[in-house]
Scaffold this motif. Structure first.
Motif, PDB file in Angstrom:
ATOM      1  N   VAL A 120      -0.456   0.977 -28.679  1.00  0.00           N
ATOM      2  CA  VAL A 120      -0.002  -0.345 -29.125  1.00  0.00           C
ATOM      3  C   VAL A 120       0.735  -0.222 -30.467  1.00  0.00           C
ATOM      4  O   VAL A 120       1.806  -0.795 -30.662  1.00  0.00           O
ATOM      5  CB  VAL A 120      -1.198  -1.316 -29.233  1.00  0.00           C
ATOM      6  N   ALA A 121       0.180   0.562 -31.378  1.00  0.00           N
ATOM      7  CA  ALA A 121       0.817   0.748 -32.684  1.00  0.00           C
ATOM      8  C   ALA A 121       2.150   1.475 -32.546  1.00  0.00           C
ATOM      9  O   ALA A 121       3.101   1.190 -33.290  1.00  0.00           O
ATOM     10  CB  ALA A 121      -0.111   1.521 -33.618  1.00  0.00           C
ATOM     11  N   GLY A 122       2.256   2.394 -31.604  1.00  0.00           N
ATOM     12  CA  GLY A 122       3.518   3.097 -31.378  1.00  0.00           C
ATOM     13  C   GLY A 122       4.605   2.158 -30.890  1.00  0.00           C
ATOM     14  O   GLY A 122       5.761   2.253 -31.323  1.00  0.00           O
ATOM     15  N   VAL A 123       4.254   1.238 -29.988  1.00  0.00           N
ATOM     16  CA  VAL A 123       5.246   0.272 -29.500  1.00  0.00           C
ATOM     17  C   VAL A 123       5.655  -0.671 -30.634  1.00  0.00           C
ATOM     18  O   VAL A 123       6.835  -0.957 -30.824  1.00  0.00           O
ATOM     19  CB  VAL A 123       4.675  -0.515 -28.302  1.00  0.00           C
ATOM     20  N   MET A 124       4.689  -1.121 -31.417  1.00  0.00           N
ATOM     21  CA  MET A 124       5.000  -2.014 -32.540  1.00  0.00           C
ATOM     22  C   MET A 124       5.866  -1.311 -33.579  1.00  0.00           C
ATOM     23  O   MET A 124       6.791  -1.905 -34.140  1.00  0.00           O
ATOM     24  CB  MET A 124       3.705  -2.533 -33.168  1.00  0.00           C
ATOM     25  N   ALA A 125       5.598  -0.042 -33.835  1.00  0.00           N
ATOM     26  CA  ALA A 125       6.410   0.715 -34.783  1.00  0.00           C
ATOM     27  C   ALA A 125       7.829   0.904 -34.253  1.00  0.00           C
ATOM     28  O   ALA A 125       8.796   0.849 -35.014  1.00  0.00           O
ATOM     29  CB  ALA A 125       5.753   2.066 -35.064  1.00  0.00           C
ATOM     30  N   ALA A 126       7.963   1.107 -32.944  1.00  0.00           N
ATOM     31  CA  ALA A 126       9.295   1.250 -32.351  1.00  0.00           C
ATOM     32  C   ALA A 126      10.082  -0.053 -32.470  1.00  0.00           C
ATOM     33  O   ALA A 126      11.289  -0.033 -32.743  1.00  0.00           O
ATOM     34  CB  ALA A 126       9.173   1.668 -30.889  1.00  0.00           C
ATOM     35  N   VAL A 127       9.406  -1.175 -32.296  1.00  0.00           N
ATOM     36  CA  VAL A 127      10.074  -2.477 -32.457  1.00  0.00           C
ATOM     37  C   VAL A 127      10.553  -2.631 -33.901  1.00  0.00           C
ATOM     38  O   VAL A 127      11.682  -3.050 -34.160  1.00  0.00           O
ATOM     39  CB  VAL A 127       9.115  -3.623 -32.058  1.00  0.00           C
ATOM     40  N   GLN A 128       9.701  -2.265 -34.842  1.00  0.00           N
ATOM     41  CA  GLN A 128      10.067  -2.394 -36.255  1.00  0.00           C
ATOM     42  C   GLN A 128      11.189  -1.428 -36.632  1.00  0.00           C
ATOM     43  O   GLN A 128      12.112  -1.788 -37.355  1.00  0.00           O
ATOM     44  CB  GLN A 128       8.843  -2.153 -37.130  1.00  0.00           C
ATOM     45  N   ARG A 129      11.120  -0.207 -36.152  1.00  0.00           N
ATOM     46  CA  ARG A 129      12.157   0.779 -36.465  1.00  0.00           C
ATOM     47  C   ARG A 129      13.532   0.321 -35.999  1.00  0.00           C
ATOM     48  O   ARG A 129      14.539   0.586 -36.644  1.00  0.00           O
ATOM     49  CB  ARG A 129      11.829   2.119 -35.788  1.00  0.00           C
ATOM     50  N   ASN A 130      13.573  -0.355 -34.866  1.00  0.00           N
ATOM     51  CA  ASN A 130      14.854  -0.787 -34.310  1.00  0.00           C
ATOM     52  C   ASN A 130      15.329  -2.110 -34.891  1.00  0.00           C
ATOM     53  O   ASN A 130      16.405  -2.574 -34.538  1.00  0.00           O
ATOM     54  CB  ASN A 130      14.761  -0.873 -32.785  1.00  0.00           C
ATOM     55  N   GLY A 131      14.547  -2.725 -35.755  1.00  0.00           N
ATOM     56  CA  GLY A 131      14.987  -3.937 -36.433  1.00  0.00           C
ATOM     57  C   GLY A 131      14.940  -5.191 -35.583  1.00  0.00           C
ATOM     58  O   GLY A 131      15.653  -6.151 -35.869  1.00  0.00           O
ATOM     59  N   LEU A 132      14.118  -5.198 -34.553  1.00  0.00           N
ATOM     60  CA  LEU A 132      13.981  -6.393 -33.722  1.00  0.00           C
ATOM     61  C   LEU A 132      13.032  -7.364 -34.422  1.00  0.00           C
ATOM     62  O   LEU A 132      11.928  -6.992 -34.812  1.00  0.00           O
ATOM     63  CB  LEU A 132      13.452  -6.017 -32.335  1.00  0.00           C
ATOM     64  N   THR A 133      13.474  -8.611 -34.578  1.00  0.00           N
ATOM     65  CA  THR A 133      12.681  -9.573 -35.351  1.00  0.00           C
ATOM     66  C   THR A 133      12.005 -10.626 -34.490  1.00  0.00           C
ATOM     67  O   THR A 133      11.062 -11.258 -34.929  1.00  0.00           O
ATOM     68  CB  THR A 133      13.578 -10.287 -36.374  1.00  0.00           C
ATOM     69  N   LYS A 134      12.465 -10.838 -33.286  1.00  0.00           N
ATOM     70  CA  LYS A 134      11.848 -11.838 -32.403  1.00  0.00           C
ATOM     71  C   LYS A 134      10.725 -11.158 -31.629  1.00  0.00           C
ATOM     72  O   LYS A 134      10.886 -10.736 -30.490  1.00  0.00           O
ATOM     73  CB  LYS A 134      12.887 -12.413 -31.447  1.00  0.00           C
ATOM     74  N   PHE A 135       9.571 -11.055 -32.275  1.00  0.00           N
ATOM     75  CA  PHE A 135       8.472 -10.266 -31.723  1.00  0.00           C
ATOM     76  C   PHE A 135       7.165 -11.011 -31.928  1.00  0.00           C
ATOM     77  O   PHE A 135       6.947 -11.609 -32.981  1.00  0.00           O
ATOM     78  CB  PHE A 135       8.420  -8.899 -32.423  1.00  0.00           C
ATOM     79  N   GLY A 136       6.312 -10.981 -30.923  1.00  0.00           N
ATOM     80  CA  GLY A 136       5.001 -11.611 -31.060  1.00  0.00           C
ATOM     81  C   GLY A 136       3.991 -10.938 -30.151  1.00  0.00           C
ATOM     82  O   GLY A 136       4.333 -10.321 -29.130  1.00  0.00           O
ATOM     83  N   ILE A 137       2.715 -11.080 -30.513  1.00  0.00           N
ATOM     84  CA  ILE A 137       1.628 -10.536 -29.694  1.00  0.00           C
ATOM     85  C   ILE A 137       0.981 -11.708 -28.996  1.00  0.00           C
ATOM     86  O   ILE A 137       0.556 -12.680 -29.627  1.00  0.00           O
ATOM     87  CB  ILE A 137       0.615  -9.781 -30.565  1.00  0.00           C
ATOM     88  N   VAL A 138       0.894 -11.639 -27.686  1.00  0.00           N
ATOM     89  CA  VAL A 138       0.316 -12.722 -26.886  1.00  0.00           C
ATOM     90  C   VAL A 138      -0.924 -12.199 -26.171  1.00  0.00           C
ATOM     91  O   VAL A 138      -1.109 -10.994 -26.015  1.00  0.00           O
ATOM     92  CB  VAL A 138       1.327 -13.287 -25.865  1.00  0.00           C
ATOM     93  N   GLY A 139      -1.744 -13.121 -25.728  1.00  0.00           N
ATOM     94  CA  GLY A 139      -2.951 -12.747 -24.983  1.00  0.00           C
ATOM     95  C   GLY A 139      -4.078 -12.255 -25.852  1.00  0.00           C
ATOM     96  O   GLY A 139      -4.914 -11.471 -25.400  1.00  0.00           O
TER      97      GLY A 139
END
Length: 145
Positions: A120-139
């Motif tokens: 989970v942390a790896g996916v979140m870090a990949a989102v941050q590295r790529n500069g994607l800002t429309k991100f949320g954790i659901v469920g």
């Protein structure tokens, strides 16, 4: 009647005061201060904004949602399509980051309760590295006991 400031031959006469009486000076200063306060115009601290009137315009295009699921076996899914590994997920996220900001999809990460934190942390870090800002954790209600 000679004046002696040191009081050498003062005799029965009272000793002279050699200090300035500051009470009238303070009174004059206070009157001037009050006049200054009264004559200064009152400053209004307000920002004038022209607000739109009526209902907001309807949203032209609903946002595109990309669901990223991580199951209990740490498999990653993009919109229910399995991804081979974190490198492939990173490649897909880079492709999304290359889009203009308006066209970037909303990313909804939904990890399973039994998935590993590192995945989970790896996916979140990949989102941050790529500069994607429309991100949320659901469920996250599944984590409440």
């Amino acid at each position: 009647m000679a004046m002696s400031p040191l009081g050498a031959d003062a005799g029965n006469e009272p000793e002279l005061m050699m200090e300035i009486n500051t009470t009238p000076l303070i009174d004059v200063m206070l009157v001037l201060l009050i006049m200054l306060i009264i004559t200064i115009p009152i400053q209004l601290h307000a920002v004038k904004l022209d607000m739109p009137v009526g209902p907001p315009p309807p949203q032209v295009v609903p946002p595109q949602v990309m669901k990223i699921d991580i199951d209990a076996n740490d498999a990653i899914f993009f919109n229910a399509e399995p991804v081979a590994n974190v490198v492939e997920a990173e490649r897909r996220l880079q492709a999304m980051a290359a889009l203009p900001l308006e066209a970037q999809p909303e990313l909804h990460l939904r990890p399973d309760r039994l998935s590993k934190y590192s995945t989970v942390a790896g996916v979140m870090a990949a989102v941050q590295r790529n500069g994607l800002t429309k991100f949320g954790i659901v469920g996250s209600e599944q984590f409440i006991e």
